[in-house]
Write a protein that holds these residues in place. Structure first.
Motif: not given
Length: 199
Positions: A115-143
């Motif tokens: 996370l670069p020093e200039t990054a908006d932490l709230t926005a970066c984490v929100a994007e990562a959380l959305a990515g994790l939710r999407a990952l949760g639906g991928v076939a073959g994922l356990h956890t």
């Protein structure tokens, strides 16, 4: 929590496989542990440059994690056999169960992003959380889990897979992830790991 034990290039990884086969079930009922994945990387396999034993833990009780490290028990066996490794700890941000939650995972992936020093932490984490939710639906994922290292300001996405992790052959956007073989999973408190965002 994770520690890496990097082994010599000519190390016989059968030793680690036998170690897990004979001792891996010791944490199958460990209090406070959500899951432990017994992970290895073999030099020349799935792009790994090293032989490595790298267990990964998700705890639902941080106090029990501390007890495990310093109160005797399983970790002392690692120290006795390999010396005391540096243990990395992250703050858990979210956990997502996958469609293959009921299977025995055979592969894992770990992707670490800075996370670069200039990054908006709230926005970066929100994007990562959305990515994790999407990952949760991928076939073959356990956890899958998302965690933060606030000491070095990095995000880490860890995922367990029923068979093979996407990108293990460099064919997807997840190619930058490190890929592991899973020898065993102890999951005494899997149901106690809070699903979704941690707050």
């Amino acid at each position: 929590m994770q520690y890496d034990i990097t082994l010599p290039a000519d190390y016989d990884m059968t030793v680690i496989r036998e170690r897990v086969a004979t001792r891996g079930h010791a944490l199958d009922d460990r209090a406070g542990l959500g899951l432990k994945a017994y992970l290895i990387r073999e030099r020349g396999v799935a792009g790994s440059p090293v032989n490595q034993y790298a267990p990964f833990y998700l705890w639902h009780d941080a106090g029990r994690m501390g007890e495990f490290l310093v109160g005797g028990g399983g970790f002392q066996g690692i120290v006795a056999d390999f010396g005391r490794p540096a243990v990395r700890q992250w703050s858990g941000l979210a956990v997502e169960p996958g469609p293959a939650r009921g299977t025995a995972p055979r592969a894992a992936s770990r992707l670490v992003t800075s996370l670069p020093e200039t990054a908006d932490l709230t926005a970066c984490v929100a994007e990562a959380l959305a990515g994790l939710r999407a990952l949760g639906g991928v076939a073959g994922l356990h956890t899958a889990a998302l965690a933060l290292d606030p000491g070095r300001w990095r995000l880490m996405t860890f995922a367990l897979w029923e068979r093979e992790a996407p990108g293990s052959h460099g064919d997807t956007e997840h190619y930058d992830a490190e890929h592991y073989e899973v020898l065993h999973v102890s999951a005494p408190g899997l149901a106690l790991l809070r699903e979704g965002r941690a707050w």
